[in-house]
Design a protein around this motif. Sequence first.
Motif, PDB file in Angstrom:
ATOM      1  N   LYS A 207       0.824  -1.203   0.000  1.00 22.76           N
ATOM      2  CA  LYS A 207       0.000   0.000   0.000  1.00 22.76           C
ATOM      3  C   LYS A 207       0.861   1.257   0.000  1.00 22.76           C
ATOM      4  O   LYS A 207       0.507   2.257  -0.624  1.00 22.76           O
ATOM      5  N   ALA A 208       2.006   1.202   0.645  1.00 24.07           N
ATOM      6  CA  ALA A 208       2.923   2.338   0.629  1.00 24.07           C
ATOM      7  C   ALA A 208       3.472   2.561  -0.773  1.00 24.07           C
ATOM      8  O   ALA A 208       3.604   3.715  -1.218  1.00 24.07           O
ATOM      9  N   LEU A 209       3.776   1.486  -1.484  1.00 24.21           N
ATOM     10  CA  LEU A 209       4.247   1.604  -2.864  1.00 24.21           C
ATOM     11  C   LEU A 209       3.173   2.224  -3.757  1.00 24.21           C
ATOM     12  O   LEU A 209       3.474   3.088  -4.592  1.00 24.21           O
ATOM     13  N   ILE A 210       1.937   1.828  -3.565  1.00 21.92           N
ATOM     14  CA  ILE A 210       0.837   2.383  -4.353  1.00 21.92           C
ATOM     15  C   ILE A 210       0.671   3.871  -4.060  1.00 21.92           C
ATOM     16  O   ILE A 210       0.504   4.683  -4.978  1.00 21.92           O
ATOM     17  N   ILE A 211       0.755   4.249  -2.806  1.00 22.11           N
ATOM     18  CA  ILE A 211       0.623   5.663  -2.444  1.00 22.11           C
ATOM     19  C   ILE A 211       1.784   6.482  -3.006  1.00 22.11           C
ATOM     20  O   ILE A 211       1.587   7.583  -3.522  1.00 22.11           O
ATOM     21  N   ILE A 212       2.995   5.927  -2.940  1.00 23.40           N
ATOM     22  CA  ILE A 212       4.160   6.636  -3.484  1.00 23.40           C
ATOM     23  C   ILE A 212       4.019   6.828  -4.989  1.00 23.40           C
ATOM     24  O   ILE A 212       4.313   7.905  -5.522  1.00 23.40           O
ATOM     25  N   LEU A 213       3.549   5.807  -5.690  1.00 21.43           N
ATOM     26  CA  LEU A 213       3.352   5.931  -7.134  1.00 21.43           C
ATOM     27  C   LEU A 213       2.264   6.952  -7.463  1.00 21.43           C
ATOM     28  O   LEU A 213       2.396   7.712  -8.427  1.00 21.43           O
ATOM     29  N   MET A 214       1.204   6.972  -6.676  1.00 16.70           N
ATOM     30  CA  MET A 214       0.143   7.959  -6.903  1.00 16.70           C
ATOM     31  C   MET A 214       0.658   9.376  -6.676  1.00 16.70           C
ATOM     32  O   MET A 214       0.342  10.291  -7.454  1.00 16.70           O
TER      33      MET A 214
ATOM     34  N   VAL B 215       1.064  -2.645 -10.932  1.00 17.41           N
ATOM     35  CA  VAL B 215       1.257  -3.058  -9.533  1.00 17.41           C
ATOM     36  C   VAL B 215      -0.076  -3.427  -8.901  1.00 17.41           C
ATOM     37  O   VAL B 215      -0.188  -4.444  -8.205  1.00 17.41           O
ATOM     38  N   ILE B 216      -1.099  -2.641  -9.150  1.00 21.14           N
ATOM     39  CA  ILE B 216      -2.416  -2.932  -8.569  1.00 21.14           C
ATOM     40  C   ILE B 216      -2.977  -4.232  -9.127  1.00 21.14           C
ATOM     41  O   ILE B 216      -3.468  -5.084  -8.376  1.00 21.14           O
ATOM     42  N   LEU B 217      -2.914  -4.408 -10.446  1.00 19.98           N
ATOM     43  CA  LEU B 217      -3.452  -5.634 -11.041  1.00 19.98           C
ATOM     44  C   LEU B 217      -2.671  -6.869 -10.612  1.00 19.98           C
ATOM     45  O   LEU B 217      -3.260  -7.920 -10.344  1.00 19.98           O
ATOM     46  N   LEU B 218      -1.364  -6.751 -10.534  1.00 21.63           N
ATOM     47  CA  LEU B 218      -0.544  -7.882 -10.098  1.00 21.63           C
ATOM     48  C   LEU B 218      -0.831  -8.250  -8.643  1.00 21.63           C
ATOM     49  O   LEU B 218      -0.929  -9.429  -8.300  1.00 21.63           O
TER      50      LEU B 218
END
Length: 67
Positions: free
Chosen positions: A3-10, A51-54
């Motif tokens: 979730k941190a990776l997703i937030i950083i990418l956003m 990343v989200i789909l994987l």
Amino acid sequence: MLKALIIILMLAVIVSLFSGLFFLIRDGGKTNRVVNSLAIRVALSVLLLAVILLSLWQGSLTLHPTP
């Protein structure tokens, strides 16, 4: 961690969006910095989607639909 990776990418996508706006206003479209910012934003968005789909496919991230 995921979730941190997703937030950083956003956040990186948002920063790239505003940097493109800044370059558009400052340069007036005379340089390639706006195009480079757009290319970076598209690449980050594709990476975020991947990343989200994987993570959904692996089961690391689950959806909780409301009835």
